[in-house]
Every structure is written in structure tokens, then in C-alpha cells.
Design a protein around this motif. Sequence first.
Motif, PDB file in Angstrom:
ATOM      1  N   ASP A  72      25.163  51.085  36.882  1.00  0.00           N
ATOM      2  CA  ASP A  72      25.117  50.357  35.615  1.00  0.00           C
ATOM      3  C   ASP A  72      26.515  50.200  35.000  1.00  0.00           C
ATOM      4  N   HIS A  73      27.519  50.281  35.840  1.00  0.00           N
ATOM      5  CA  HIS A  73      28.889  50.207  35.340  1.00  0.00           C
ATOM      6  C   HIS A  73      29.166  48.834  34.715  1.00  0.00           C
ATOM      7  N   ASP A  74      29.643  48.840  33.499  1.00  0.00           N
ATOM      8  CA  ASP A  74      30.004  47.610  32.794  1.00  0.00           C
ATOM      9  C   ASP A  74      31.508  47.392  32.955  1.00  0.00           C
ATOM     10  N   GLY A  75      31.875  46.674  33.996  1.00  0.00           N
ATOM     11  CA  GLY A  75      33.286  46.464  34.277  1.00  0.00           C
ATOM     12  C   GLY A  75      33.997  45.692  33.190  1.00  0.00           C
ATOM     13  N   ALA A  76      33.311  44.707  32.603  1.00  0.00           N
ATOM     14  CA  ALA A  76      33.939  43.905  31.554  1.00  0.00           C
ATOM     15  C   ALA A  76      34.266  44.758  30.335  1.00  0.00           C
ATOM     16  N   ALA A  77      33.373  45.701  29.981  1.00  0.00           N
ATOM     17  CA  ALA A  77      33.626  46.581  28.834  1.00  0.00           C
ATOM     18  C   ALA A  77      34.814  47.491  29.113  1.00  0.00           C
ATOM     19  N   PRO A 139      32.780  42.349  39.754  1.00  0.00           N
ATOM     20  CA  PRO A 139      32.578  43.472  40.683  1.00  0.00           C
ATOM     21  C   PRO A 139      32.331  43.049  42.125  1.00  0.00           C
ATOM     22  N   ASP A 140      31.617  41.957  42.360  1.00  0.00           N
ATOM     23  CA  ASP A 140      31.336  41.553  43.737  1.00  0.00           C
ATOM     24  C   ASP A 140      32.617  41.143  44.456  1.00  0.00           C
ATOM     25  N   ARG A 141      33.429  40.331  43.799  1.00  0.00           N
ATOM     26  CA  ARG A 141      34.698  39.900  44.394  1.00  0.00           C
ATOM     27  C   ARG A 141      35.612  41.093  44.620  1.00  0.00           C
ATOM     28  N   LEU A 142      35.664  41.976  43.645  1.00  0.00           N
ATOM     29  CA  LEU A 142      36.530  43.149  43.726  1.00  0.00           C
ATOM     30  C   LEU A 142      36.076  44.072  44.844  1.00  0.00           C
ATOM     31  N   SER A 143      34.772  44.299  44.939  1.00  0.00           N
ATOM     32  CA  SER A 143      34.238  45.205  45.942  1.00  0.00           C
ATOM     33  C   SER A 143      34.550  44.726  47.354  1.00  0.00           C
ATOM     34  N   ARG A 192      36.416  55.383  35.581  1.00  0.00           N
ATOM     35  CA  ARG A 192      35.336  54.565  36.128  1.00  0.00           C
ATOM     36  C   ARG A 192      35.882  53.446  37.005  1.00  0.00           C
ATOM     37  N   MET A 193      36.989  52.846  36.586  1.00  0.00           N
ATOM     38  CA  MET A 193      37.599  51.805  37.406  1.00  0.00           C
ATOM     39  C   MET A 193      38.036  52.376  38.752  1.00  0.00           C
ATOM     40  N   LEU A 194      38.675  53.543  38.729  1.00  0.00           N
ATOM     41  CA  LEU A 194      39.138  54.158  39.968  1.00  0.00           C
ATOM     42  C   LEU A 194      37.956  54.501  40.872  1.00  0.00           C
ATOM     43  N   ARG A 195      36.895  55.041  40.295  1.00  0.00           N
ATOM     44  CA  ARG A 195      35.754  55.446  41.107  1.00  0.00           C
ATOM     45  C   ARG A 195      35.032  54.243  41.709  1.00  0.00           C
ATOM     46  N   PHE A 196      34.998  53.155  40.980  1.00  0.00           N
ATOM     47  CA  PHE A 196      34.440  51.926  41.550  1.00  0.00           C
ATOM     48  C   PHE A 196      35.264  51.510  42.769  1.00  0.00           C
TER      49      PHE A 196
END
Length: 445
Positions: A72-77, A139-143, A192-196
Amino acid sequence: MDLDTTSSTAEYDRLIARHHAMRLRRQILAPAPSFAAAPAGPGGAPGGDRPDARPAAGGYGAHEAYGAYDRDHDGAADQRVILGGLGLVTPFADLIDHLYTFMFRRRPFLRALFPESMEFQQVHLERMFEYLIEHLHQPDRLSSTLAQLGRDHRKLGVRPVHYEAFEEALCEAIRHRSGAQWTAELEAAWVRMLRFAVRSMVAGAESALTEPPYWHATVVGHERRRADLAVVRVRTGEPYPYRAGQYGTVEHPLLPHTWRQYSMGCAPRSDNELEFHVRRTGPGGVSEALVEHTAVGDRLRLGPPRGTLMPEDDTRDLLLVAGGTGLAPMKAIVEELVEHRPRGRRVHLFVGARARADLYDWQALTELGGRKPWLELIPVADDAADGPAGPGGRLAEAVSRAGDWSQHLACVSGPAGLVDEVRTRLVASGLPSTRIHHDPVLARL
């Protein structure tokens, strides 16, 4: 090299490849140790008042728990929080300098994973932070990009447990840089960004368990085309599974743990031979070692192939634009099309250089394109005027003047400034940006 020696070398390479694949599988599937106690926060207590001071159970080795953490990570936030506090931790060069200083002080054994000079590595990480922050809301592009990076990082011997040390050092660096203005919210967003990123990179590494982390390659040809440029031909013992237009990382024995990116200058061949076009860019680096200190029989190591310069599912007419040694992937694409060109497809290849004498591979190109009506080769030299030999002036200008490209698919390769200039002009002339392909900034690292 006699036949027996060649056979023995190939067999050795196959054994090494299988050994690395088995070892990597054992390393990734082995349970990882749990996190060490979180370092003290600004208030002196372990982890301060950070809400994420205690990671998911099992650390980076427990992928199921880690996936649940990010679902449920909110990358934009998190992107908004990080951008809001960017002034506290930048410039990134200072943040990264403290990060590595702390990490190597606490865990000196990790220093052996890095090259002797950390300058390139620090620039690499700076660009990666910029890329992560810019695309955190996608997130999809980044992943997808990070998964490829994780696959490539296997050649460095990186294990999931190493990311724990990196996270600890990053938190320390953030606290050091932000000082009294540190907040738990800011640090948690960075974590959270690093863990993603780590989850995506570990997934990418796991998806490549059936291939070696790197390939051994023997130099079979070394030709100086200019004082500062060489075409290096190598042969791998195991097939190197790349596509025309991709690039790989190369390590020279003179510079252990130092890897640089070079595009393959030929289409895949059945004899496992490939070529790199290398221009010496400065003293003491991999490019100098490859140009000045490499001979037939030397052994190199190649990281996994990367890049998506040439889409496989688009058969529009092609506009190829190459500057300098950016010619290498374009030559590979043309070679591939000579053998497997969709019926009716036309190709225009612009090749730019400062002077006509710097068109180092023009003879090979003309031989490749001889008597092929579907292929147009256009040389462009900065120091020349328009004439029978081709247009002159800046490459981007010559391309934009030459015709209407709005219905084409474009691939651009060369120095970053050239790529940006060509892309800007093509978009301005009506070619949608989605049909202009070049390797992204992160992929160049």
C-alpha cells in the motif's frame, strides 16, 4: 591459440558460469540475518522516534514480509515529503560522502565490493537518487528499471543483507545532514523509497538465477581506428544473450570492481563473438585500459546485457541517429535488419562526428549497406558544409532539415547532450516523444 587451448577455455567458462549460477541461488535463498538494532536518532534513543525504526521481520531476506510492507505504499505522498525536505539533505554529493564514510567505518569488509576510486560510484548513486525521487509516483515504471539494475548488480557480489548496511548508513547520513531540522516523517519517506528500490532489485536478481552474474570474454581482436579510439572484439565461452541495440558493462583486469557501459557494435553471432567501440575519455579509467593496455588474448568480464533502445514490436520506418561511438548500437541494429528486416521497412541512419576523418567505421558501414535500397546512410560532420558527401553542421540540425520524420520510429545514441538536442528537435517537428527511443539516464550508470 591452438584448438585444444580454445576448447579448454570454453569448457572452463561453462564450468564457471554454472558455478556462479548455483552459488547465487544458494546466497539469495539462504535465510538472511535479522536487522541489527537501529542506530540512535537525534534524541539519543535507538532510532529516535522513527515510526519505521524496526523493519519487517526477517529483514531483506524475507521477501513475503517485505512485499506486504510495500503493498500500500503511496509513492506520490513520499515524493512530496522528500522534495519538501530536499534542501535539508542536499547537495547529494555531501550526503553520499557521509553515507559511504559511515558504512565503511561500521562495516569495513564492504569496502572490498567497491572500486579503489569511489568518484564514479558516488556520481552513480547521486543520479540514482535523482531518478528514484523523480519517478517515485510511477511505481510500475520504476520497478521495471530497478529490476534490471538488480540483475546487473549480481556481478558485484551484492547480497540482500548488504542493503541493510546501506539503509543504516543512509539514515545516519540524513540525520547528519538535516541536523536539528530532522523529522521522523522525512526519514521514513526515504526509507520507504529505498525499500521499494531494494525489493525491485532483489526481484530482478532472483529472476536471473539461471544465468551467470557475469561472462568471461577473451579478446580476439584489437584495432585502433584513431589515436583515442579502438574497436575491441571479444569471444565469450557461454552465449551472451543480448539483442541488437543493447549494451553491457565491462570490467578490465587492471581495474577490479570498476565497470563501465559499452554498447555492442554487432548483431548477435553464432560464434559468440561481439565487438565494442571504445573512445578514451580520460586518464586512468576503463576506457584508457581498453584502448591503450589491451591485447589479443587478454581476459575481460562482461555484466548482463541491458537497454531497450530498439523496440521489437514496432515495424515503422526507422530513423537512426548516432554521434561518436553511439554508432555501435546503430551498426548492430542495421546488421540485424540486413538478416531480419520486416518487408517494406526503410531505414535512415545519420552518423555524426566533429570532422569527416572522425567517421571511424564508415567503410564497414558502407560495405554493410552496399546495394540495399531500403537503407540510406548519411554522414554529418560539424566542420563541413552541405555538399555531395553529405550535410554539414550540427547533427541535430542536419536531421531536422532532412525530412519529415513524424511517422517514423527514432532511435538516438551518443553523448547525453546530443541525445537531448536531437530529441527536442524531433518532438518540435511533430514526432511523438513516445516514438523516440534512447537509453534512460539510470541505465547509463
